[in-house]
Design a protein around this motif. Structure first.
Motif, PDB file in Angstrom:
ATOM      1  N   ALA A   1      69.022  44.233 -19.506  1.00 18.57           N
ATOM      2  CA  ALA A   1      70.351  44.654 -19.054  1.00 18.57           C
ATOM      3  C   ALA A   1      71.164  43.507 -18.482  1.00 18.57           C
ATOM      4  O   ALA A   1      72.398  43.515 -18.545  1.00 18.57           O
ATOM      5  CB  ALA A   1      70.216  45.771 -18.017  1.00 18.57           C
TER       6      ALA A   1
ATOM      7  N   ARG B   1      76.588  46.718 -21.550  1.00 18.07           N
ATOM      8  CA  ARG B   1      75.184  47.103 -21.450  1.00 18.07           C
ATOM      9  C   ARG B   1      74.701  47.789 -22.728  1.00 18.07           C
ATOM     10  O   ARG B   1      73.544  47.618 -23.131  1.00 18.07           O
ATOM     11  CB  ARG B   1      74.992  48.003 -20.235  1.00 18.07           C
ATOM     12  CG  ARG B   1      75.264  47.285 -18.900  1.00 18.07           C
ATOM     13  CD  ARG B   1      75.199  48.233 -17.726  1.00 18.07           C
ATOM     14  NE  ARG B   1      73.852  48.745 -17.515  1.00 18.07           N
ATOM     15  CZ  ARG B   1      73.555  49.678 -16.614  1.00 18.07           C
ATOM     16  NH1 ARG B   1      74.514  50.201 -15.854  1.00 18.07           N
ATOM     17  NH2 ARG B   1      72.316  50.094 -16.472  1.00 18.07           N
ATOM     18  N   VAL B   2      75.581  48.557 -23.379  1.00 19.14           N
ATOM     19  CA  VAL B   2      75.198  49.175 -24.648  1.00 19.14           C
ATOM     20  C   VAL B   2      74.945  48.104 -25.698  1.00 19.14           C
ATOM     21  O   VAL B   2      73.961  48.172 -26.455  1.00 19.14           O
ATOM     22  CB  VAL B   2      76.286  50.159 -25.130  1.00 19.14           C
ATOM     23  CG1 VAL B   2      76.013  50.596 -26.573  1.00 19.14           C
ATOM     24  CG2 VAL B   2      76.334  51.384 -24.221  1.00 19.14           C
TER      25      VAL B   2
ATOM     26  N   ALA C   1      71.628  46.611 -25.118  1.00 15.02           N
ATOM     27  CA  ALA C   1      70.546  47.537 -25.459  1.00 15.02           C
ATOM     28  C   ALA C   1      70.345  47.613 -26.966  1.00 15.02           C
ATOM     29  O   ALA C   1      69.207  47.684 -27.450  1.00 15.02           O
ATOM     30  CB  ALA C   1      70.855  48.916 -24.892  1.00 15.02           C
TER      31      ALA C   1
ATOM     32  N   THR D   1      74.561  53.511 -32.139  1.00 15.30           N
ATOM     33  CA  THR D   1      74.817  54.312 -30.946  1.00 15.30           C
ATOM     34  C   THR D   1      75.286  55.696 -31.374  1.00 15.30           C
ATOM     35  O   THR D   1      76.239  55.809 -32.153  1.00 15.30           O
ATOM     36  CB  THR D   1      75.915  53.654 -30.086  1.00 15.30           C
ATOM     37  OG1 THR D   1      75.568  52.296 -29.839  1.00 15.30           O
ATOM     38  CG2 THR D   1      76.082  54.380 -28.766  1.00 15.30           C
TER      39      THR D   1
ATOM     40  N   LEU E   1      72.335  55.239 -20.839  1.00 21.19           N
ATOM     41  CA  LEU E   1      71.952  53.865 -21.159  1.00 21.19           C
ATOM     42  C   LEU E   1      70.446  53.741 -21.358  1.00 21.19           C
ATOM     43  O   LEU E   1      69.989  52.966 -22.198  1.00 21.19           O
ATOM     44  CB  LEU E   1      72.426  52.929 -20.043  1.00 21.19           C
ATOM     45  CG  LEU E   1      73.938  52.696 -19.981  1.00 21.19           C
ATOM     46  CD1 LEU E   1      74.348  52.127 -18.633  1.00 21.19           C
ATOM     47  CD2 LEU E   1      74.374  51.765 -21.101  1.00 21.19           C
TER      48      LEU E   1
ATOM     49  N   GLU F   1      73.549  56.303 -16.266  1.00 25.52           N
ATOM     50  CA  GLU F   1      72.313  55.529 -16.362  1.00 25.52           C
ATOM     51  C   GLU F   1      71.335  56.174 -17.333  1.00 25.52           C
ATOM     52  O   GLU F   1      70.609  55.494 -18.058  1.00 25.52           O
ATOM     53  CB  GLU F   1      71.678  55.382 -14.978  1.00 25.52           C
ATOM     54  CG  GLU F   1      72.465  54.514 -14.010  1.00 25.52           C
ATOM     55  CD  GLU F   1      72.644  53.093 -14.511  1.00 25.52           C
ATOM     56  OE1 GLU F   1      71.704  52.551 -15.127  1.00 25.52           O
ATOM     57  OE2 GLU F   1      73.732  52.523 -14.298  1.00 25.52           O
TER      58      GLU F   1
ATOM     59  N   SER G   1      68.009  52.062 -24.548  1.00 27.19           N
ATOM     60  CA  SER G   1      67.019  51.001 -24.356  1.00 27.19           C
ATOM     61  C   SER G   1      65.610  51.474 -24.683  1.00 27.19           C
ATOM     62  O   SER G   1      64.660  50.688 -24.621  1.00 27.19           O
ATOM     63  CB  SER G   1      67.068  50.496 -22.913  1.00 27.19           C
ATOM     64  OG  SER G   1      66.702  51.518 -22.010  1.00 27.19           O
TER      65      SER G   1
ATOM     66  N   TYR H   1      79.941  49.246 -19.281  1.00 30.48           N
ATOM     67  CA  TYR H   1      79.235  50.173 -20.168  1.00 30.48           C
ATOM     68  C   TYR H   1      79.121  49.583 -21.571  1.00 30.48           C
ATOM     69  O   TYR H   1      78.019  49.548 -22.153  1.00 30.48           O
ATOM     70  CB  TYR H   1      79.952  51.520 -20.216  1.00 30.48           C
ATOM     71  CG  TYR H   1      79.259  52.508 -21.140  1.00 30.48           C
ATOM     72  CD1 TYR H   1      78.067  53.105 -20.772  1.00 30.48           C
ATOM     73  CD2 TYR H   1      79.791  52.816 -22.387  1.00 30.48           C
ATOM     74  CE1 TYR H   1      77.409  53.998 -21.620  1.00 30.48           C
ATOM     75  CE2 TYR H   1      79.153  53.700 -23.248  1.00 30.48           C
ATOM     76  CZ  TYR H   1      77.961  54.283 -22.854  1.00 30.48           C
ATOM     77  OH  TYR H   1      77.312  55.148 -23.705  1.00 30.48           O
TER      78      TYR H   1
END
Length: 589
Positions: free
Chosen positions: A221, A211-212, A215, A342, A491, A488, A495, A208
């Motif tokens: 990804a 992937r953050v 993004a 974020t 995320l 998902e 993005s 997680y």
């Protein structure tokens, strides 16, 4: 002498083409014999042009200091031939992938020589050849050679011996000043399709955070980023870039100035990004750079598998002096990503106690554990052992009573079974101690697993610090799917492909569902005629364990497993099983 003769012919006599090598060699012999005629009387035969470059194991960004190590990627242009001949591209080299370049002698790795009718054509051919050349694992002057050939001064043939002294080389890379405790290159979802031969997926422990971070800087990804354990690295960027640091709380500074985590940061050329030790909670960090990291693909992934010494940068953790190249450092700058953050709702709470959702099985009561053992497993706050790693997270807690006295043919301890395939996230009882298998763990083994961490909860394994406590919560398959969908969606908002990030939420802490999956067995097919019984067990929300026959060592069962696996692989290759990612054979499973 070649250069002197050509220069004098050009300057004194207006000869604008390169003289053939054969003529020059003949003149050198004549010069040594004292029979060479005056230069103005020579009538050279002009036969096209040839250009040569020498590829060296040296670092142009650091005063051309020699570079040593193992070459993890060596790719030459298609059609290159060794030795002299009629082919327009000649390659003279002594290296290949896996070659160790020592510090004991001349660091030249190769010569690339092109021949063409004109200098312009030769230059274009050489540029294509260098563009198709890739060397990884150590620093070389490859990027520098590409820069030289692209300079207008060189392309126009106006270079002098002072030309290179005026050329400023900017490496599209960052330099490792301090590698931290354990910093590796990882990509998501990792190295898939090789589980049947024991090659694990690797990839980030905290997918997680990984992937953050990608993004935030505008990466795909699956872009490669850094994973850091307990303490981050100190990096000097030789080119401007955008970075994001996510994961467990740690001090982050840029040229000594504190910087926020979970936000894209603009780093100027020459800037030093320092990520310190984790403050109090969590175990891992992710560092993404806009455009991604330019490390070679190995078995379809850029992830580092340190135990196998392959993937990532040189197949190992980062060390002081490493130069890690960036795939496209200006990509995030061009998109104006700097400053993007974020939302607090998408930053996970990282503490010293963890509630982790699992699916019951593949092995449970009454075959292997007693009902009291299962209740104990889900009712215990397990403590994370200090001897934990990417291979597995060991847990300290009570001992099961066990439903069997021993493992029969498989061993003396009741946790023993014939080797069967493991799922990533399986909680594997090695004797009386449970171990949560990580992304670098084994593909199969001979121990029972009462539960598997569901896909949406796997990121938590990357943040388990020695001394933390873990409580496992039984979920249903539908609940696991809902948590994955929610993760998902969160995320996707970061993005830019989802809803408003301010409205997105991470899945709440899992709650026990005592009615969920009372048995790990999904399907039972009894024995008939000469066909043995088949049992299909759930192993988390992404795996199924298929078993044949009784718990005995039988070569016929092993052959049946092999035949089934090859038949499934054939259907997969033909496009008949689009959801199938990996298959792993066990003894009877």
């Amino acid at each position: 002498y070649f250069l002197v003769v050509n220069t004098r012919l050009q300057v004194e006599h207006g000869v604008t083409e390169q003289v053939s090598g054969v003529d020059l060699v003949a003149w050198m012999v004549q010069l040594a014999a004292g029979t060479l005629l005056p230069l103005h009387t020579l009538k050279p035969t002009l036969r096209g042009a040839s250009i040569q470059v020498c590829l060296y194991a040296e670092d142009p960004a650091r005063n051309f200091q020699p570079s040593t190590g193992v070459l993890t990627e060596v790719c030459w242009p298609a059609g290159a031939q060794a030795g002299p001949g009629a082919h327009p591209l000649r390659l003279d080299t002594w290296v290949e992938r896996g070659t160790e370049v020592p510090a004991h002698y001349d660091p030249m790795l190769a010569k690339l020589i092109v021949t063409a009718d004109t200098r312009e054509a030769a230059l274009a051919a050489l540029q294509q050849a260098l563009a198709a050349t890739r060397i990884a694992g150590i620093e070389t002057n490859l990027a520098y050679l590409r820069q030289v050939l692209a300079e207008p001064t060189f392309q126009q043939g106006r270079q002098t011996t002072r030309f290179l002294g005026t050329l400023r080389h900017v490496a599209q890379a960052f330099e490792v000043l301090d590698g931290g405790v354990q910093t590796t290159v990882q990509d998501w979802p990792g190295r898939q399709g090789h589980w049947d031969v024991g090659v694990p997926p690797s990839g980030p422990m905290d997918a997680y955070a990984h992937r953050v971070a990608n993004a935030l800087v505008g990466n795909a990804a699956d872009a490669a980023a850094l994973e850091c354990t307990m303490a981050g690295p100190t990096l000097r960027f030789h080119t401007a870039a955008v970075v994001a640091v996510t994961g467990a709380p740690a001090p982050v500074t840029l040229d000594g100035v504190p910087m926020p985590m979970w936000q894209a940061i603009a780093v100027p050329a020459g800037g030093v990004l320092a990520v310190g030790r984790l403050v109090d909670t969590g175990c891992r960090l992710a560092i993404a750079v806009g455009g991604g990291l330019d490390v070679p693909l190995y078995l379809g992934s850029r992830s580092t598998f340190t135990l196998g010494q392959f993937g990532g940068h040189a197949g190992r953790t980062l060390r002081v002096g490493d130069m890690v190249h960036l795939a496209a450092p200006q990509a995030a700058l061009d998109q104006g990503r700097a400053g993007r953050g974020t939302p607090a709702s998408l930053q996970p709470a990282i503490g010293h106690h963890w509630d982790v959702g699992v699916l019951y099985g593949p092995h449970g009561a009454p075959d292997f554990f007693t009902p009291d053992d299962v209740a104990m497993f889900f009712g215990t706050d397990w403590q994370v052992h200090y001897n934990s790693s990417r291979t597995g997270v060991r847990l300290i807690g009570p001992r099961p009573q066990w439903a069997r006295r021993d493992g029969g043919e498989a061993g003396l301890h009741p946790s023993n079974i014939h080797d069967n395939a493991y799922a990533i996230g399986a909680i594997d009882f090695t004797g009386d101690m449970p171990v949560i298998l990580g992304p670098d763990g084994p593909s199969l083994g001979g121990f029972v697993c009462p539960a598997v961490v569901v896909d949406a909860e796997l990121w938590k394994l990357g943040q388990l610090r020695p001394g933390d406590t873990v409580r496992f919560h039984r979920l249903s398959l539908d609940q696991a799917a809902q948590r994955s969908a929610q993760l998902e969606a969160a995320l996707a908002t970061l993005s830019g492909s989802g809803a408003d990030p301010q409205q997105a939420q991470l899945p709440a802490a899992p709650q026990d569902d005592a009615t969920a999956c009372p048995s790990p067995i999904v399907l039972e097919d009894p024995a008939r005629d000469e066909v043995p019984a088949m049992v299909i067990r759930q192993a988390g929300d992404r795996y199924l364990l298929v078993e044949f026959g009784p718990l005995v060592l039988d070569i016929e069962l092993r052959l049946r497993v092999h035949v089934l696996m090859t038949a499934l692989q054939a259907r997969q290759a033909a496009g008949g099983l689009p959801g199938l990612i990996d298959l792993t054979p066990g003894i009877r499973s």
